[in-house]
Design an enzyme around this catalytic site. Sequence first.
Site, short mmCIF file in Angstrom:
data_model
loop_
_atom_site.label_atom_id
_atom_site.label_comp_id
_atom_site.label_asym_id
_atom_site.label_seq_id
_atom_site.Cartn_x
_atom_site.Cartn_y
_atom_site.Cartn_z
N ASN A 135 0.85 -1.19 0.00
CA ASN A 135 0.00 0.00 0.00
C ASN A 135 0.89 1.25 0.00
O ASN A 135 1.58 1.48 0.98
CB ASN A 135 -0.87 -0.04 1.26
CG ASN A 135 -1.79 1.15 1.37
OD1 ASN A 135 -1.82 2.02 0.51
ND2 ASN A 135 -2.54 1.21 2.46
N ASP A 139 9.93 2.24 2.75
CA ASP A 139 8.66 1.70 3.26
C ASP A 139 8.86 0.25 3.72
O ASP A 139 7.95 -0.59 3.56
CB ASP A 139 7.53 1.81 2.23
CG ASP A 139 6.14 1.71 2.88
OD1 ASP A 139 6.07 1.62 4.12
OD2 ASP A 139 5.14 1.72 2.15
N PHE A 184 -0.59 -5.60 4.25
CA PHE A 184 0.11 -4.81 3.22
C PHE A 184 1.56 -4.61 3.63
O PHE A 184 1.82 -4.24 4.79
CB PHE A 184 -0.51 -3.41 3.13
CG PHE A 184 -1.87 -3.37 2.51
CD1 PHE A 184 -2.02 -3.46 1.14
CD2 PHE A 184 -3.01 -3.23 3.31
CE1 PHE A 184 -3.28 -3.39 0.55
CE2 PHE A 184 -4.26 -3.16 2.73
CZ PHE A 184 -4.41 -3.24 1.35
O1 DOR Z 1 2.30 -1.56 2.61
C1 DOR Z 1 2.32 -0.84 3.59
N1 DOR Z 1 2.64 -1.30 4.81
N2 DOR Z 1 1.96 0.44 3.45
C2 DOR Z 1 1.79 1.23 4.52
O2 DOR Z 1 1.47 2.37 4.32
C3 DOR Z 1 1.93 0.72 5.89
C4 DOR Z 1 2.85 -0.41 5.90
C5 DOR Z 1 2.82 -1.17 7.20
O3 DOR Z 1 2.89 -0.57 8.26
O4 DOR Z 1 2.80 -2.40 7.14
#
Ligand code: DOR
Length: 435
Positions: free
Chosen positions: A286, A313, A331
């Site tokens: 995400n 990320d 995600f």
């Molecule tokens: O893929 C993602 N994982 N996007 C995010 O914005 C949060 C993150 C998570 O904290 O796992």
Amino acid sequence: MSQPPGPAPLPARPLLITGARRADAGSGDLLIMDGRYADPADAPADAERVDADGLLALPGLVDPHTHLREPGREDTETIATGTAAAARGGYTAVLAMANTTPVTDTAEAAEYVLDVGAREGSAQVQPVGAVSKGLAGEELAELGLMARSRARVRMFSDDGRCVHDPTLMRRALEYVRTFGGVIAQHAQDPRLAGGQACCHEGEVSGRLGLPGWPAAAESTIVARDAQLAALTRSRVHVCHVSTAETVEVLRWAKQRGIAITAEVTPHHLMLTTDEVVGYDPTYKVNPPLRPAEDVTALREALADGTIDAVGTDHAPHARQDKEHAFADAAFGMLGLETALGVLIETMINTDRSDWSRVIEAMSHAPARIAGLPGQGRPIAIGEPANLTLIDPQARASVDAAASLSLSRNNPWHGRDLPDPVRMTVWAGRVTYRHD
Ligand code: DOR
């Protein structure tokens, strides 16, 4: 001279590094003593000599976007393991996102992360504060108290969630302006995206029968936030840009002199929606992976500076949260150890960028955006010794099992990628050595 931010001063042996080339001009031996670069002519007899013939010396990398899961989910990552992975990736500082349990939304919570980082980290850990209490998007968190705390928080983000309410965003921007802070936005309109969305809305989502996010869910929020930054004369940073439309909005806003910066992840620079075709939840992230046209636009935007920085990320997850049907899985994907390799492959080996641009995007710019004074500095006498020695030609097949992260949700597993980092030095202390 005051101590640079870093680990408690250790009786670290001076390091004399010989033969390394410098991408940012200059060459010659490097002496590291008492946490800083010193004149090699002053090298003491007991200095450890490091033969760096054929290696390139880069300023330590700075990740503006890392998820360490401490406190709360130490089964998936701790500050110690996440920063060990960071050091292996060439990083000397990481911005630790606020979506921990509890959320980093108070001065005490920020100081906790700072203190564990200073005690157990293999890189500088700078907490990011939440914009809203509990990331709920309703009430502002203690922005001023976090800024004035020992943690000196300058970057605030509800990352994982968008600050959707425009009035809250406006207030947050007004507030951080008073102390030179920045709001890092996870730009994604939740109403356009819908609660069930789990991949890019387009041809692939249609074929697979998965609910998707339209690209406009991102770019419309970026356009709004650019205008709010102009209105408040404050600073906004866009997390993990993933679409060509957002790049267009950024170009427009920057031409107008709006104080907007942006980052892109390594995975959005290389992987496309096609990865999702096998329903492998490793590729669920995400914002989602996008089509090849977006990947090309992101590479161009990073090369020409429309996108300022690279943020990993890095998002560790436990098997029990990730190994589900695609629609139900968590995600996120790992990224700290492979980021520089992906940048070499996508930007240097394709001749899109030279080293000075990559250093700017992975070290100088993130430090500047996040307000980290001792990081992202040039390699020069008197500066804090944050350094990465790399062999840009070295390659390896990525092995998820060999990661220093506690988690295994590694989208690069089994891929042949540049594996450049040979040594990382944070504030004069060796934090990683390739054997
Ligand atoms: O893929 C993602 N994982 N996007 C995010 O914005 C949060 C993150 C998570 O904290 O796992």
